[in-house]
Motif scaffolding. Structure first.
Motif, mmCIF file in Angstrom:
data_model
loop_
_atom_site.group_PDB
_atom_site.id
_atom_site.type_symbol
_atom_site.label_atom_id
_atom_site.label_comp_id
_atom_site.label_asym_id
_atom_site.label_seq_id
_atom_site.Cartn_x
_atom_site.Cartn_y
_atom_site.Cartn_z
ATOM 1 N N ALA A 1 -16.996 20.321 23.299
ATOM 2 C CA ALA A 1 -17.019 21.669 23.084
ATOM 3 C C ALA A 1 -17.647 22.137 21.387
ATOM 4 N N ILE A 2 -17.129 21.541 20.603
ATOM 5 C CA ILE A 2 -17.637 21.965 19.248
ATOM 6 C C ILE A 2 -19.189 21.610 19.238
ATOM 7 N N MET A 3 -19.456 20.272 19.813
ATOM 8 C CA MET A 3 -20.676 19.873 19.636
ATOM 9 C C MET A 3 -21.760 20.845 20.638
ATOM 10 N N VAL A 4 -21.149 21.225 21.577
ATOM 11 C CA VAL A 4 -22.094 22.374 22.283
ATOM 12 C C VAL A 4 -22.077 23.642 21.498
ATOM 13 N N VAL A 5 -21.227 24.015 21.224
ATOM 14 C CA VAL A 5 -21.472 25.437 20.094
ATOM 15 C C VAL A 5 -22.449 24.978 19.076
ATOM 16 N N LEU A 6 -22.173 24.034 18.387
ATOM 17 C CA LEU A 6 -23.135 23.706 17.225
ATOM 18 C C LEU A 6 -24.548 23.480 17.821
ATOM 19 N N ALA A 7 -24.663 23.173 19.127
ATOM 20 C CA ALA A 7 -26.112 23.008 19.474
ATOM 21 C C ALA A 7 -26.742 24.397 19.922
ATOM 22 N N VAL A 8 -26.082 25.350 20.199
ATOM 23 C CA VAL A 8 -26.474 26.588 20.693
ATOM 24 C C VAL A 8 -26.849 27.595 19.513
ATOM 25 N N THR A 9 -26.047 27.272 18.573
ATOM 26 C CA THR A 9 -26.026 28.159 17.137
ATOM 27 C C THR A 9 -27.052 27.532 16.127
ATOM 28 N N PRO A 10 -27.749 28.297 15.235
ATOM 29 C CA PRO A 10 -28.549 27.674 14.211
ATOM 30 C C PRO A 10 -27.627 26.743 13.366
ATOM 31 N N LEU A 11 -26.326 26.793 13.457
ATOM 32 C CA LEU A 11 -25.470 25.762 12.497
ATOM 33 C C LEU A 11 -25.992 24.327 12.920
ATOM 34 N N GLY A 12 -26.049 24.094 14.131
ATOM 35 C CA GLY A 12 -26.156 22.866 14.785
ATOM 36 C C GLY A 12 -27.535 22.316 14.568
ATOM 37 N N MET A 13 -28.643 22.945 14.785
ATOM 38 C CA MET A 13 -30.034 22.628 14.863
ATOM 39 C C MET A 13 -30.811 23.216 13.866
ATOM 40 N N ILE A 14 -31.185 22.687 12.567
ATOM 41 C CA ILE A 14 -31.882 23.561 11.700
ATOM 42 C C ILE A 14 -33.329 23.125 11.924
ATOM 43 N N ASN A 15 -34.052 23.964 12.378
ATOM 44 C CA ASN A 15 -35.628 23.939 12.428
ATOM 45 C C ASN A 15 -36.161 23.958 11.137
ATOM 46 N N LEU A 16 -36.976 22.637 10.753
ATOM 47 C CA LEU A 16 -37.482 22.641 9.593
ATOM 48 C C LEU A 16 -39.285 22.492 9.860
ATOM 49 N N GLY A 17 -39.677 23.053 10.736
ATOM 50 C CA GLY A 17 -40.825 23.066 11.138
ATOM 51 C C GLY A 17 -41.337 22.075 11.980
ATOM 52 N N PHE A 18 -41.625 20.846 11.258
ATOM 53 C CA PHE A 18 -42.246 19.584 12.120
ATOM 54 C C PHE A 18 -40.983 18.819 12.683
ATOM 55 N N ILE A 19 -39.614 19.081 12.089
ATOM 56 C CA ILE A 19 -38.451 18.161 12.646
ATOM 57 C C ILE A 19 -37.488 18.946 12.779
ATOM 58 N N ASN A 20 -36.467 18.770 13.432
ATOM 59 C CA ASN A 20 -35.300 19.537 13.223
ATOM 60 C C ASN A 20 -34.034 18.508 12.794
ATOM 61 N N ALA A 21 -33.558 19.162 11.853
ATOM 62 C CA ALA A 21 -32.391 18.439 11.124
ATOM 63 C C ALA A 21 -31.026 18.742 12.042
ATOM 64 N N THR A 22 -30.125 18.075 12.167
ATOM 65 C CA THR A 22 -29.156 18.282 13.026
ATOM 66 C C THR A 22 -27.425 17.883 12.118
ATOM 67 N N THR A 23 -26.516 18.645 12.493
ATOM 68 C CA THR A 23 -25.468 18.307 12.007
ATOM 69 C C THR A 23 -24.265 18.018 13.171
ATOM 70 N N LEU A 24 -24.857 17.703 14.383
ATOM 71 C CA LEU A 24 -24.240 17.268 15.435
ATOM 72 C C LEU A 24 -23.571 16.009 15.449
ATOM 73 N N HIS A 25 -23.873 15.144 14.450
ATOM 74 C CA HIS A 25 -23.385 13.921 14.441
ATOM 75 C C HIS A 25 -21.771 14.008 13.658
ATOM 76 N N ILE A 26 -21.536 15.088 13.171
ATOM 77 C CA ILE A 26 -20.232 14.914 12.515
ATOM 78 C C ILE A 26 -19.100 14.956 13.369
ATOM 79 N N PRO A 27 -19.304 15.771 14.671
ATOM 80 C CA PRO A 27 -17.897 15.597 15.462
ATOM 81 C C PRO A 27 -18.071 13.985 16.153
ATOM 82 N N VAL A 28 -19.227 13.302 16.254
ATOM 83 C CA VAL A 28 -19.342 12.246 16.917
ATOM 84 C C VAL A 28 -18.669 11.169 15.760
ATOM 85 N N ILE A 29 -18.989 11.515 14.447
ATOM 86 C CA ILE A 29 -18.288 10.451 13.642
ATOM 87 C C ILE A 29 -16.778 10.639 13.410
#
Length: 82
Positions: free
Chosen positions: A26-54
């Motif tokens: 659920a934390i991963m889904v919330v991160l995915a739908v908010t700007p906190l999880g997927m940070i758009n850098l123009g040509f690539i998306n940086a993500t913080t979704l890997h933190i709950p996985v780790i």
């Protein structure tokens, strides 16, 4: 008597594990739908979704880490397709 106690302990452990997996998912889904999880850098998306996985892989073991990694892959596939 001890067999019954052993079964109850296993059932409680698996229930606790399922709840922990559900919370991390659920934390991963919330991160995915908010700007906190997927940070758009123009040509690539940086993500913080890997933190709950780790965290889940370290605390809950490799099977839980594999499950959370699958959820991470599915979420990434969906967000990058849409």
């Amino acid at each position: 008597m001890s067999d019954n106690l052993n079964v109850q302990t296993k059932r409680r452990t698996s229930t606790v594990m399922m709840v922990q997996l559900a919370l991390l998912s659920a934390i991963m889904v919330v991160l995915a739908v908010t700007p906190l999880g997927m940070i758009n850098l123009g040509f690539i998306n940086a993500t913080t979704l890997h933190i709950p996985v780790i965290v889940g892989a370290i605390l809950l073991g490799p099977k839980a880490g594999a499950f959370l990694g699958g959820v991470f892959g599915l979420i990434s596939l969906i967000t990058n397709t849409v």
